[in-house]
Write a protein that holds these residues in place. Sequence first.
Motif: not given
Length: 777
Positions: A135-136, A139, A224, A326-327, A331, A438
């Motif tokens: 995910d990182k 993104r 963003d 969740e982490e 994300d 992060s």
Amino acid sequence: MLIEVRIFRKLSLLKHVSSSNLNIIINKNNPGIASFTMSSTAQQAVKRNQPDWTVPDGGFNTRLKLVNSLTRKKELFIPQNGRKVLWYSCGPTVYDDSHMGHARSYISFDIMRRLLKDYFKYDVFYAMNITDIDDKIIRRARRNYLFDEYKKKYKPLVEIVQDVMPSVKLLSKKLSSETNEDKKNMYARMYNKVQLAIEKVNDNKDNNIDKEVLMEEFRDVLSDWLDETEGSKVTDNAIFAELPKKFEDEFHKDMMALNVQPPDVLTRVSDYVPEIIEFVQQIIQRGYAYVSNGSVYFDTIKFDQSPNHFYAKLVPEAYGDAKALEEGEGDLSVSEDRLSEKKNATDFALWKASKPGEPLWNSPWGKGRPGWHIECSVMASCILGQSLDIHTGGVDLKFPHHDNELAQSEARYDNDNWVRYFLHSGHLTIAGCKMSKSLKNFITIKEALGKNTARQLRLVFLLHAWNNTLDYSDATMKIATAYEKTVNEFFLMVKDVVRKQSAGALESFVKWTDREVQLNDKFQECKTLVHECLCDNLDTRGALDNIRELISSSNIYVDVARKTLASIDGTLLRTVAHYITHMFKIFGAIDDDETIGFPVAGSQANLEEQVMPYLEAFATFRDKVRTEARKHKAVDILKLCDDVRDDVLPNLGVRLEDHEGQDTSIKLVDREMLMKEREEKVEQERLKKLQKEEKLAQQKSKQDVGKLSPTKMFTSETHLYSAFDDKGLPTHDVNGEPLSKSQLKKLQKLYEAQSKKHAEYLRSAQEASAKQSQECS
């Protein structure tokens, strides 16, 4: 909630559960099976303890013990197959520059790997992965691509500010609602930075702002906004592949610069997508996973209910931690629609249905991509099989990543020992503060190497336990560099002694006295203690402490011999130095083929052999010149000899050390180290000169005060007094009134004090005059 378990497997975990929260029903047809119902409180109580763990029966025992995260204590390390060790290490997620948190793990694991292989003589097979689907990464790749495309539009600054404003509002909301102090501080820094940039644009009447600089200040918030509005339109898989390729290459360069050995095999997630799909299918077939809306989730409840399995072995108390879960999902995978696809809140994704703007691969469940946790399970299993001896990673990966790895792998292979020893490196802090990529609070490896050498950074890790928190700071580095200097000075001293006593020559063997016996006893004791330390969870700090004590004993031995003009056993010193060099090679602090000591930076291996005969000839010539200069009191020539030693040779990486009555010592030292030593020496001399000047000034001031006779001390102060006695002491004030007793007493004390100072001044003046008269005569 109804749970079916084997009594012998699960009832041992129920000791914290009260009878009011638990109802056990024995199955009459199969007494080995029991059913019980529990309240949520009881369910949490069950998860408090880790399951039982047993030492593998591998047969090869070196007495080495390691802190095993599966039990949280030191366990005897025995591989499953003799000397062979199957080791998997979690590699980096490559979306940015490698930082000191990576160095904390990979230098520590490199030291551990070298010790197991080169000291304990295990046959280590070391596999590591590169996470290039995550995910990182998705993104960051989208943000970078969209930002670069936006810059190509060449919009005017006013229009760029208009585009930035929606993201600033979003950032403001995040800042006001965030409860995590670290994240709040990060958002505050971002907000202040962009606000200042906006003010620059608004105040810019002359239109002279550097647009490139301004765009970089807007990068975070603007990216963003672009990702929110345009991210779903990015569909080219090549865009998502380009970013990790770049930073994987940088990672390997950083590891090489740190002298971290490459793995025996390196795996990339993108190369293992077919194997991941097959692995997931097998978990589904075993009944521990289910398909939901094109994604596949692992059924944690069903797995945990299984008689032979246990979920969250590493951190059972974190079971049900929604924030951590969740982490772990990423994300892009914690939206309401994604969370609603799960049967249980604790379930996690094995395969994720790709949304617009995400890379995708074909699968039996539709187009999608792997979940994070399944990636390591598949790659490790493909290379190392159904059961690993060692799995390493950072302590922050314990839950949920490593616990999920264990669960899905043991579900796939229907065993409860996919990993025998889980080893986690400790946290790294920066000057006492939490470090996080992060949170944009990190120091890159390149930045760290700009301040210190790879050896110095490695020494920092060697001087700390691999599984404890390590604080990277100036103070920590100072300790490491001081240790390096101690060891290097020892090596240089031994080289000098050995060089003067050619190997095998008669003078290198002397009759042992009590001094040699004591040093040898210390040497043998050191080897024993170092071994005990390394057997105790690879305690390199304890090992280095014992080596430092051996060095101290060796230095004392040489110093005493030089002062008493006694013989030095060069063979014994060489043996000690060989051992210490050998240990530092094992630690990875010496990489070149050196017989004694650290290699000289930037030199070929045989430089010392080539230049030393010339340096010895020069040093001998210089010694003879100094001897003749002393005979003839040729001060200028002596100064020239000192200048060569202090200014010329250090620039060439050569240090000369003069010893009264003995030959000069010659040492090849890193030039930068010598330059630093010279700067420190100059600074010390400057401070010493200042202190001397201050002392002289104080003495002069004291002398000036002492010059004044006590009889004249008050007579000039006619604005205060009008009458004085025969000693010069005031008797009446300026108005002619007699002074009070207390005033007279105070003035008397001042008079007596000045009398002492004046007497001291007269004595010093007489001594100086007498000394001057003697010198003249």
